[in-house]
Enzyme design. Structure first.
Site, PDB file in Angstrom:
ATOM      1  N   ASP A 194       4.236   1.087   2.488  1.00 49.79           N
ATOM      2  CA  ASP A 194       3.667   2.430   2.382  1.00 49.79           C
ATOM      3  C   ASP A 194       3.082   2.653   0.990  1.00 49.79           C
ATOM      4  O   ASP A 194       3.269   1.848   0.077  1.00 49.79           O
ATOM      5  CB  ASP A 194       4.692   3.501   2.775  1.00 49.79           C
ATOM      6  N   GLU A 195       2.369   3.734   0.857  1.00 51.25           N
ATOM      7  CA  GLU A 195       1.600   4.001  -0.369  1.00 51.25           C
ATOM      8  C   GLU A 195       2.457   3.960  -1.636  1.00 51.25           C
ATOM      9  O   GLU A 195       2.031   3.465  -2.677  1.00 51.25           O
ATOM     10  CB  GLU A 195       0.932   5.377  -0.241  1.00 51.25           C
TER      11      GLU A 195
END
Length: 196
Positions: free
Chosen positions: A53-54
């Protein structure tokens, strides 16, 4: 006459904090997000094998070979993560992580499969993150290694939160035989092949 075998391209990268694990972005609301294509020049049809994820960092494999991607994403290949958590993680919490904890996946309760987990007795040396981690004035932190053979959305973060130690920083350090080792943030290495 046999068709020549297709030559595939493979890469290993250190995904930085703040990047999406993708090359194109069709979501207008995310037009300012950073994409993997900004790190290097990649061939057409390149894809990330699995995702981070980011806010997560670390090892990401890229390939143009769909079959290899499917295999590495499967439950046959281990993925190891180092998580910096809020507080001094306890042996009781480690045991819970090992045995499986209940987390929410798409509004459904899911029990994680047994995994390998242990507290690190040292602070791993990673490059400084783009966004600062809070400092010791806000309380102690500790590091734990978690090795999974599954990969639910934000699974490691949900697991450490479920045992009372929210993740502050998450770095994937290994996928199967591939290790992050001493790679620098944003570094890209081309591979001749991906070993299964």
């Amino acid at each position: 006459m046999e068709k020549p075998s297709q030559q595939h391209s493979h890469f290993i990268i250190f995904k930085p904090f703040g990047y999406l694990s993708q090359f194109t972005n069709n979501d207008v609301s995310k037009h300012k997000k950073k994409l993997l294509g900004e790190l290097d020049i990649f061939p057409e049809n390149i894809m990330a094998i699995g995702r981070l994820d980011e806010k997560s960092e670390g090892l990401l494999l890229l390939t143009t070979d769909g079959k290899t991607s499917e295999y590495i994403r499967s439950s046959k290949v281990e993925k190891e993560y180092f998580a910096q958590v809020d507080g001094y993680i306890t042996l009781e919490a480690i045991e819970k992580l090992k045995n499986g904890v209940e987390i929410s996946i798409e509004k459904t309760i899911y029990t994680t499969k047994p995994c390998n987990a242990f507290k690190l007795n040292y602070i791993p040396e990673f490059p400084k993150r783009g966004k600062k981690i809070r400092d010791d004035r806000h309380g102690p932190t500790s590091w734990v290694s978690i090795t999974l053979k599954e990969g639910k959305f934000r699974q490691v973060r949900k697991m450490t939160a479920a045992v009372g130690f929210p993740t502050l920083r998450l770095v994937r350090v290994r996928i199967g035989a591939y290790k992050l080792a001493n790679m620098k943030t944003g570094e890209v290495k081309k591979l001749k092949e991906l070993v299964k």
